[in-house]
Design a protein around this motif. Structure first.
Motif, PDB file in Angstrom:
ATOM      1  N   THR A 175       0.814  -0.890  -0.520  1.00 14.49           N
ATOM      2  CA  THR A 175      -0.335  -0.413  -0.173  1.00 14.49           C
ATOM      3  C   THR A 175       0.522   1.483   0.311  1.00 14.49           C
ATOM      4  O   THR A 175       2.259   1.283   0.481  1.00 14.49           O
ATOM      5  N   GLY A 176       0.405   2.091  -1.155  1.00 11.73           N
ATOM      6  CA  GLY A 176       0.792   3.605  -1.028  1.00 11.73           C
ATOM      7  C   GLY A 176       2.529   3.642  -1.550  1.00 11.73           C
ATOM      8  O   GLY A 176       3.108   4.544  -2.348  1.00 11.73           O
ATOM      9  N   GLN A 177       2.648   2.247  -2.504  1.00  9.06           N
ATOM     10  CA  GLN A 177       4.020   2.723  -3.296  1.00  9.06           C
ATOM     11  C   GLN A 177       3.899   2.762  -4.613  1.00  9.06           C
ATOM     12  O   GLN A 177       4.508   2.366  -5.237  1.00  9.06           O
ATOM     13  N   GLY A 178       2.643   1.923  -4.946  1.00  5.89           N
ATOM     14  CA  GLY A 178       2.345   2.527  -6.685  1.00  5.89           C
ATOM     15  C   GLY A 178       2.252   0.975  -7.004  1.00  5.89           C
ATOM     16  O   GLY A 178       3.050   0.107  -6.064  1.00  5.89           O
ATOM     17  N   ILE A 179       1.956   1.386  -8.416  1.00  5.42           N
ATOM     18  CA  ILE A 179       2.119  -0.544  -8.729  1.00  5.42           C
ATOM     19  C   ILE A 179       3.753   0.147  -9.923  1.00  5.42           C
ATOM     20  O   ILE A 179       3.335  -1.781 -10.475  1.00  5.42           O
ATOM     21  N   ALA A 180       4.638   1.051 -10.136  1.00  2.85           N
ATOM     22  CA  ALA A 180       5.810   0.903 -10.178  1.00  2.85           C
ATOM     23  C   ALA A 180       6.041  -0.073 -10.502  1.00  2.85           C
ATOM     24  O   ALA A 180       7.039  -0.966 -11.454  1.00  2.85           O
ATOM     25  N   PRO A 181       7.105  -1.000  -9.222  1.00  2.00           N
ATOM     26  CA  PRO A 181       7.530  -1.732  -8.883  1.00  2.00           C
ATOM     27  C   PRO A 181       7.141  -2.788  -9.424  1.00  2.00           C
ATOM     28  O   PRO A 181       8.002  -3.872  -9.939  1.00  2.00           O
ATOM     29  N   GLU A 182       6.393  -3.144  -9.209  1.00  2.00           N
ATOM     30  CA  GLU A 182       5.495  -4.428  -9.581  1.00  2.00           C
ATOM     31  C   GLU A 182       5.671  -4.546 -10.896  1.00  2.00           C
ATOM     32  O   GLU A 182       6.387  -6.003 -11.400  1.00  2.00           O
ATOM     33  N   LEU A 183       5.463  -3.415 -11.754  1.00  2.00           N
ATOM     34  CA  LEU A 183       5.211  -3.669 -13.171  1.00  2.00           C
ATOM     35  C   LEU A 183       6.771  -3.976 -13.118  1.00  2.00           C
ATOM     36  O   LEU A 183       6.800  -4.746 -14.810  1.00  2.00           O
ATOM     37  N   ILE A 184       7.822  -3.119 -13.260  1.00  2.00           N
ATOM     38  CA  ILE A 184       8.991  -3.524 -13.762  1.00  2.00           C
ATOM     39  C   ILE A 184       9.817  -4.475 -13.039  1.00  2.00           C
ATOM     40  O   ILE A 184      10.335  -5.181 -13.776  1.00  2.00           O
ATOM     41  N   ARG A 185       8.955  -5.667 -11.957  1.00  2.00           N
ATOM     42  CA  ARG A 185       9.509  -6.105 -11.622  1.00  2.00           C
ATOM     43  C   ARG A 185       9.308  -7.559 -12.903  1.00  2.00           C
ATOM     44  O   ARG A 185       9.941  -8.716 -12.721  1.00  2.00           O
ATOM     45  N   ARG A 186       8.298  -7.047 -13.255  1.00  3.01           N
ATOM     46  CA  ARG A 186       7.740  -8.491 -13.912  1.00  3.01           C
ATOM     47  C   ARG A 186       7.886  -8.736 -14.828  1.00  3.01           C
ATOM     48  O   ARG A 186       8.576  -9.050 -16.212  1.00  3.01           O
ATOM     49  N   VAL A 187       8.641  -6.833 -15.781  1.00  2.00           N
ATOM     50  CA  VAL A 187       9.324  -6.629 -17.266  1.00  2.00           C
ATOM     51  C   VAL A 187      10.574  -7.313 -16.982  1.00  2.00           C
ATOM     52  O   VAL A 187      11.048  -8.412 -17.613  1.00  2.00           O
ATOM     53  N   LEU A 188      11.494  -7.515 -15.994  1.00  2.00           N
ATOM     54  CA  LEU A 188      12.468  -7.349 -15.778  1.00  2.00           C
ATOM     55  C   LEU A 188      12.894  -8.838 -15.753  1.00  2.00           C
ATOM     56  O   LEU A 188      13.324  -9.744 -16.431  1.00  2.00           O
ATOM     57  N   ASP A 189      11.930 -10.013 -14.632  1.00  2.00           N
ATOM     58  CA  ASP A 189      11.733 -10.894 -14.698  1.00  2.00           C
ATOM     59  C   ASP A 189      11.793 -11.513 -15.778  1.00  2.00           C
ATOM     60  O   ASP A 189      12.187 -12.978 -16.276  1.00  2.00           O
ATOM     61  N   ASP A 190      10.748 -11.280 -16.637  1.00  2.00           N
ATOM     62  CA  ASP A 190      10.503 -11.431 -18.565  1.00  2.00           C
ATOM     63  C   ASP A 190      11.400 -11.678 -18.914  1.00  2.00           C
ATOM     64  O   ASP A 190      11.638 -12.193 -20.192  1.00  2.00           O
ATOM     65  N   VAL A 191      12.156 -10.363 -19.687  1.00  2.00           N
ATOM     66  CA  VAL A 191      12.936  -9.895 -20.126  1.00  2.00           C
ATOM     67  C   VAL A 191      14.573 -11.097 -19.485  1.00  2.00           C
ATOM     68  O   VAL A 191      15.360 -11.821 -20.700  1.00  2.00           O
ATOM     69  N   ARG A 192      14.542 -11.724 -18.311  1.00  2.00           N
ATOM     70  CA  ARG A 192      15.853 -12.367 -17.519  1.00  2.00           C
ATOM     71  C   ARG A 192      15.465 -13.723 -18.278  1.00  2.00           C
ATOM     72  O   ARG A 192      16.173 -14.619 -18.970  1.00  2.00           O
ATOM     73  N   THR A 193      13.761 -14.300 -17.755  1.00  2.00           N
ATOM     74  CA  THR A 193      13.487 -15.525 -19.010  1.00  2.00           C
ATOM     75  C   THR A 193      13.664 -15.932 -20.261  1.00  2.00           C
ATOM     76  O   THR A 193      14.216 -17.140 -21.288  1.00  2.00           O
ATOM     77  N   GLN A 194      13.662 -14.617 -20.878  1.00  2.00           N
ATOM     78  CA  GLN A 194      13.923 -14.487 -22.665  1.00  2.00           C
ATOM     79  C   GLN A 194      15.704 -14.335 -22.366  1.00  2.00           C
ATOM     80  O   GLN A 194      15.981 -14.409 -24.086  1.00  2.00           O
ATOM     81  N   GLY A 195      16.321 -14.105 -21.836  1.00  2.00           N
ATOM     82  CA  GLY A 195      17.869 -14.351 -21.981  1.00  2.00           C
ATOM     83  C   GLY A 195      18.505 -13.157 -22.323  1.00  2.00           C
ATOM     84  O   GLY A 195      19.624 -12.615 -23.082  1.00  2.00           O
TER      85      GLY A 195
END
Length: 62
Positions: free
Chosen positions: A4-24
């Motif tokens: 709460t209070g941190q917005g959605i940006a950190p979660e979106l960034i984490r998901r994108v970076l995890d996807d980047v990692r998965t794709q190598g």
């Protein structure tokens, strides 16, 4: 989910970076929010493209 209070940006960034990692793949960070996220979550620092890092970790524009 983001805390709460941190917005959605950190979660979106984490998901994108995890996807980047998965794709190598790597990223060129042009966004100061993403740069700050990676500074606070160094487990993602290896995803920064060494040849084209963009706004590098620890760099500050005047």
């Amino acid at each position: 989910m983001p805390q709460t209070g941190q917005g959605i940006a950190p979660e979106l960034i984490r998901r994108v970076l995890d996807d980047v990692r998965t794709q190598g793949k790597t990223v060129t960070s042009m966004c100061p929010i993403v740069r700050t996220f990676i500074e606070h979550n160094p487990e993602y620092s290896e995803l920064i493209d060494p040849e084209h890092p963009g706004a590098t970790i620890g760099s500050h524009q005047s």
